[in-house]
Scaffold this active site. Structure first.
Site, mmCIF file in Angstrom:
data_model
loop_
_atom_site.group_PDB
_atom_site.id
_atom_site.type_symbol
_atom_site.label_atom_id
_atom_site.label_comp_id
_atom_site.label_asym_id
_atom_site.label_seq_id
_atom_site.Cartn_x
_atom_site.Cartn_y
_atom_site.Cartn_z
ATOM 1 N N CYS A 28 -6.636 1.386 2.331
ATOM 2 C CA CYS A 28 -7.611 2.365 2.171
ATOM 3 C C CYS A 28 -7.385 3.348 1.002
ATOM 4 O O CYS A 28 -8.504 4.073 0.918
ATOM 5 C CB CYS A 28 -7.308 3.000 3.671
ATOM 6 S SG CYS A 28 -8.075 2.284 5.017
ATOM 7 N N GLU A 55 0.970 -1.160 0.007
ATOM 8 C CA GLU A 55 -0.129 0.209 0.049
ATOM 9 C C GLU A 55 0.797 1.225 0.057
ATOM 10 O O GLU A 55 1.797 1.229 0.665
ATOM 11 C CB GLU A 55 -0.885 0.124 1.143
ATOM 12 C CG GLU A 55 -1.795 1.265 1.229
ATOM 13 C CD GLU A 55 -2.836 1.373 2.139
ATOM 14 O OE1 GLU A 55 -3.743 2.227 2.101
ATOM 15 O OE2 GLU A 55 -3.164 0.417 3.119
ATOM 16 N N ASN A 63 -12.147 -2.957 -0.177
ATOM 17 C CA ASN A 63 -10.992 -3.405 0.429
ATOM 18 C C ASN A 63 -11.153 -3.725 2.025
ATOM 19 O O ASN A 63 -10.964 -4.967 2.366
ATOM 20 C CB ASN A 63 -9.959 -2.010 0.727
ATOM 21 C CG ASN A 63 -8.919 -2.124 1.990
ATOM 22 O OD1 ASN A 63 -8.117 -3.190 2.066
ATOM 23 N ND2 ASN A 63 -8.927 -1.205 2.814
ATOM 24 N N GLU A 64 -11.928 -2.875 2.684
ATOM 25 C CA GLU A 64 -12.083 -3.173 4.066
ATOM 26 C C GLU A 64 -13.660 -2.647 4.569
ATOM 27 O O GLU A 64 -13.835 -2.151 5.506
ATOM 28 C CB GLU A 64 -11.178 -2.433 5.134
ATOM 29 C CG GLU A 64 -10.753 -3.064 6.221
ATOM 30 C CD GLU A 64 -9.517 -2.488 6.908
ATOM 31 O OE1 GLU A 64 -8.622 -3.083 7.345
ATOM 32 O OE2 GLU A 64 -9.590 -1.015 6.987
#
Length: 664
Positions: free
Chosen positions: A251, A52, A382-383
């Site tokens: 993120c 990331e 992603n999350e």
């Protein structure tokens, strides 16, 4: 019963002493390694890398560009640049002044600067780099820029590399001419190594010059690619022998808002046409505000695919599902407006795998890679969590499965390993028939040790698991005081025996975050640390490396008294066969403060007379690696002797031991 009695009374140690010499350990454990049958294959993707762009991991890190804001595209176009002899509130008759100008065409590179030189001996333009520029004596650097004469007669651009005190360590003069944009390239070799160098530009003549895409790259990059990746950082990644590379986050996939989400189509094609974007992490944490953190996308999706191919890793891109980061705005795309997001996913598959006759396959070919990248996995979201995610995931799942039924779709269970978000997500994804679910956990070292049994009870016929982000936190999640110490790494090693022991369910795993600039970080802990010149692996890195380079091909059982070793007497273990190397591999983690004598009893196959043990140990749990002592905690190799079907080994206090014994 007899062996239990012997173990409890210490008589087993006497017998071991007669066979192998006097042991120095305080206790003895008897383990049975069953090689007669395999439980499950160890997937090639079992241990991989999660990248990331956080902590200056891309620009200022992996991407070897030394110029910050090279095309003047930051929100403040001159950020990173300075004009020490100029005053914006003056006519600057004794120097000059540069101002940003908007192009009136294009969607990528929107700005250039108009350099107005009134006194060639007085005007200077400087770039500070990413917390300075790491410059190495004797190395060759490629200096490039775009320029056009606008008014007057500026005839040359002079480039100087400076050390920390402002002394010149290299210089070159580049003649310029013509009223049309031209690209200029020259090589420059410094005579000194500096950690925080900078670039100074001066100009011959007076007048106005258009200037854009000012760039400085080492020529010594990974695989020697022009304007490529920083060699030492990729080497650390390549040494992990990763099974996959997950990118670009994290993120940043989601964006603080949907407008600032990561859009892969804007990161391919000619580098000079790729638009810049403010990085998701630039002002996320008050403890590490970095308003100069942007993404140039010189490291884009093509480069990620290329890096995956270089390392022999499966590419695993993650795309926005139409929800901005739920820790920020949580902005949603209405379901009836989701089509462009879904189309991005379908087009990405075409970009990666399509023939050169397809629109996006042609883009890939035009970038120099006509062969497909053979992508097998794609991640949706992603999350994210909650009904909003499940509703959108279903749309992606249906569209991708219908057009590309062989593509494996990775879904997510949210940011936590338990609680309402997690339970809801897992329930819904199982009902959908999700193939792989991504779980994340940033918890204490104690949690990691206690959860070595986490996957023992998971349904063997249910979705497979991607342990996509994990790292033991020495203080607390997102604390700037977290350390990459041996306590955290050892706890992760213990936990990873549980990942490996459950290879029927767990098929991909990766530590996170991957890397951090020593002066540009936002989040700790991180697996690899670097500054402008050097890089090193943390103890956590070496734990990951020992697992990933010793994964084996098939899971087998290792037990004590018929039970998995999951913390009894503070010991943890897993075992595999390596059919390619013809070896049995046993991983033993001792989390106690005492040495423990381990008696390994093998059945099912015959062993050769001796093997080796890769040992990672440190009695001080707070110990870390550092730039000054980069391998303070790193593996050492020992020998282990085998007698018939038994091997004795002393596991040092606080140690990870990877035992490899050849099979006859």
């Amino acid at each position: 019963m007899i062996s239990q009695t012997l173990k409890k009374t210490g008589l087993m140690a006497v017998l071991a002493s007669a066979l192998f010499g006097s042991p120095t350990a305080f206790s003895q454990q008897e383990l049975m390694v069953d090689m007669s049958k395999t439980i499950a294959p160890i997937q090639p993707t079992m241990y991989g890398i999660f990248f990331e762009d956080i902590n200056f991991a891309a620009d200022g890190g992996l991407y070897a560009e030394l110029i910050k804001n090279r095309s003047f595209e930051f929100t403040i176009p001159m950020m990173g640049w300075s004009q020490p002899n100029s005053d914006r509130h003056s006519y600057n008759n004794e120097s000059g002044f540069a101002m940003p100008v908007k192009y009136f065409e294009g969607q990528g590179n929107l700005n250039f600067i108009r350099v107005q030189v009134k006194n060639a001996g007085g005007y200077e333009l400087h770039n500070e780099g990413f917390r300075g520029m790491g410059i190495k004596e004797g190395n060759t650097y490629r200096f490039t820029f775009d320029a056009k004469q606008m008014e007057g007669a500026i005839s040359a651009v002079n480039a100087f590399l400076l050390d920390e005190e402002g002394n010149t360590i290299a210089e070159v003069s580049v003649p310029v001419s013509g009223s049309e944009w031209k690209n200029y390239t020259v090589e420059i070799v410094p005579n000194k190594t500096v950690m925080k160098g900078s670039l100074k530009l001066t100009f011959d003549g007076t007048g106005e010059l258009g200037l854009d895409m000012v760039s400085l790259f080492p020529t010594d990059t990974w695989n020697g690619r022009e304007n490529g990746l920083r060699k030492d950082l990729v080497q650390l990644l390549n040494d992990l022998d990763p099974g996959f590379l997950r990118f670009p986050g994290g993120c940043i996939v989601e964006g603080r808002t949907l407008a600032r989400r990561y859009q892969w189509k804007k990161t391919v094609g000619p580098v000079e046409e790729r638009p810049s974007l403010v990085n998701r992490w630039n002002t996320e944490f008050d403890h590490r505000l970095t308003p100069d953190y942007y993404q140039s996308f010189g490291l884009g999706f093509f480069e990620y695919f290329q890096l995956s191919e270089d390392m022999g890793a499966e590419p695993l891109p993650i795309l926005s599902c139409g929800i901005a980061c739920q820790f920020n705005t949580g902005e949603l795309v209405p379901i009836d407006e989701l089509e462009p997001y879904v189309q991005d996913a379908l087009d990405l598959i075409e970009f990666a795998n399509g023939s050169t006759d397809t629109p996006w396959g042609k883009v890939r070919a035009d970038m120099g890679h006509p062969e497909p990248f053979n992508m097998k996995y794609i991640g949706v979201g992603n999350e994210q969590w909650g009904p909003e995610y499940i509703e959108r995931y279903k749309v992606f799942n249906q569209a991708i499965s219908e057009k590309y039924p062989d593509i494996i779709i990775v879904s997510g269970s949210g940011p936590f390993p338990d609680g309402d978000y997690f339970e809801y997500g897992m329930k819904e994804l199982k009902e959908i028939g999700a193939e792989i679910i991504d779980e994340h956990y940033y918890r204490s070292p104690e949690w990691f040790k206690e959860n070595a049994t986490r996957y023992d009870s998971y349904d063997r016929n249910g979705p497979k698991i991607f342990a996509g982000e994990y790292a033991a936190q020495s203080v607390a999640i997102a604390s700037p005081d977290n350390k990459n110490n041996w306590d955290t790494a050892l706890a992760e090693a213990a936990f990873m025996t549980g990942l490996e022991r459950n290879a029927e369910v767990v098929q991909l795993t990766s530590y996170a975050p991957l890397m951090a600039h020593a002066e540009g970080w936002q989040w700790t802990p991180d697996m690899i640390w670097f500054n402008n010149l050097e890089s090193y692996g943390t103890p956590n890195y070496y734990v990951q490396k020992l697992y990933s380079t010793n994964k084996g091909t098939d899971l087998i059982s290792v037990t004590q008294d018929g039970k998995n070793l999951v913390g009894q007497d503070e010991l943890y273990a897993s075992a595999t066969l390596d059919s390619k190397a013809g070896e049995v591999i046993v991983k033993v983690v001792n989390t106690s403060s005492d040495a423990q004598e381990v008696s390994l009893n093998f059945k099912g196959k015959k062993l050769k007379g001796k093997g080796k043990v890769l040992v990672l140990k440190e009695e001080n749990l707070s110990q870390e690696n550092s730039f000054e002592s980069q391998k303070e905690i790193s593996p050492v190799t020992e020998e282990i002797k085998v007698k018939d079907t038994t091997a004795m080994y002393e596991a040092s206090p606080y140690s990870l031991n990877v035992i490899r014994i050849p099979i006859k």
